[in-house]
Design a protein around this motif. Structure first.
Motif: not given
Length: 386
Positions: A113-135
């Motif tokens: 699991e990866v903690v993200l603060f939103e509104p978030l920069y647009d590349c964060y979520l795709p990169l997290v998911k590509l790495a297999g992370g759960i936002p």
């Protein structure tokens, strides 16, 4: 044909590209995409140009040129008191985005699991998911972008692998306070997680606000990676030169991903950035005051038209409440309208949210432009809304 990437398939074209294309089509002033309309200092450009002529122009070391890594370590100590070994604790990347990607790919396993603060920069979520992370999202709301402690606590669990923090924050203009950072650090330590800190706007902080790196907090040195960029510090966004400071163990893990992403970064640009990081303090102070004056100019102009604006303590970006002038549609409708009809492009803030309940009544304007460009944009908006 078989399907392409399921992860990337769920994401459309970035909002920056969409609005920039619309701005070009309608010859609008582009205050959507975040880049200055002037190149950086002439002496830095000259240094990079000289390096091309002098050479060598072959592959530099994978970790980066020693002179740039040394300059990064000295810069971090000068501004934040961070003591690091440039030979083991620094890494040069092809921009901050590549640094973020390498950090995520080097540290995350599928299911983390990866903690993200939103509104978030647009590349964060795709990169997290590509790495297999759960936002896991922590939502901040305008106009003050305060960090809600209950939302923060709810985002963490025993599965939390890392936190991705952007301060000063795009698109909000928020600078996280020491108290907020202390709460984040406490949870990172409690759950034995990592912190990846995107600090590319480190020198663009206004008024009496101060940028404080999470890397400087007690017990955070071994689990925090600090990412910065020449693009924002020297107004050279096209150079794509980033750098990471972290413990030797973290750098080694991040470098394993870096070597398979881009391997290295152009040597002449690295030499130019090394020269820039060694500039006197006045250069960095002048950058702050120049951007602050542009923020004030544009904010005063928007408020003179009738807009209410959200708090902005740093970065290139100011957010305006579209309801404050009586607009009843969504922020996307608003941005398309002013681009096509008023001749000024902005970006809808809702594009930076992924969780439910996001605000749809704020538009983000980029003010890192020449004063005359900002004044022309205000004139166009004023004439349209009058």
């Amino acid at each position: 044909m078989k399907n392409s990437s399921d992860v990337l398939g769920e994401f459309g074209t970035t909002i920056f590209e969409v609005m920039s294309k619309l701005a070009i089509e309608h010859e609008a002033i582009n205050l959507g995409q975040g880049f200055p309309d002037e190149d950086g200092p002439a002496d830095i450009l000259a240094k990079a140009a000289e390096a091309v002529k002098e050479g060598p122009n072959q592959y530099p070391p994978m970790m980066g040129l020693p002179e740039l890594r040394h300059a990064v370590a000295e810069h971090d100590f000068r501004f934040y008191g961070i003591s690091s070994n440039w030979q083991t604790d620094t890494l040069v990347t092809s921009g901050a985005t590549e640094a973020i990607a390498a950090s995520l790919f080097g540290l995350i396993n599928p299911g983390d699991e990866v903690v993200l603060f939103e509104p978030l920069y647009d590349c964060y979520l795709p990169l997290v998911k590509l790495a297999g992370g759960i936002p896991k999202f922590v939502r901040l709301d305008p106009p003050y972008w305060d960090l809600d402690e209950d939302r923060l606590n709810a985002a963490f669990s025993e599965k939390t692998k890392l936190v991705l923090l952007n301060s000063p924050m795009n698109p909000t203009g928020k600078v996280f306070t020491v108290e907020e950072l202390e709460k984040i650090a406490a949870l990172v330590l409690k759950y034995d997680a990592y912190a990846i800190c995107d600090e590319v706007y480190e020198h663009i902080v206004f008024g009496d606000k101060k940028h404080v790196s999470l890397l400087t907090f007690p017990e955070m040195g071994d689990r925090t990676a600090r990412i910065a960029s020449a693009g924002k510090t020297f107004s050279l966004t096209g150079w794509k030169v980033g750098y990471v400071t972290a413990s030797a163990q973290m750098i080694a893990r991040i470098a394993k991903a870096h070597q398979f992403l881009v391997f290295t970064t152009p040597p002449n640009l690295q030499k130019g950035v090394a020269y820039g990081l060694n500039k006197e303090d006045k250069f960095f102070e002048d950058l702050k005051y120049a951007m602050q004056s542009k923020r004030d100019l544009f904010r005063d102009g928007l408020e003179g038209i009738g807009f209410s604006t959200a708090q902005c303590d740093g970065t290139y970006f100011l957010n305006a409440d579209i309801k404050s002038i009586g607009f009843d549609g969504t922020d996307e409708e608003f941005c398309r309208l002013i681009t096509t009809e008023a001749g000024v492009a902005a970006v809808p803030v809702s594009a930076f949210y992924q969780s439910e309940g996001a605000m749809t009544n704020f538009a983000r304007f980029c003010f890192c432009k020449k004063p005359e460009v900002l004044e022309a944009a205000i004139e166009k908006l004023g004439r349209f809304f009058s």
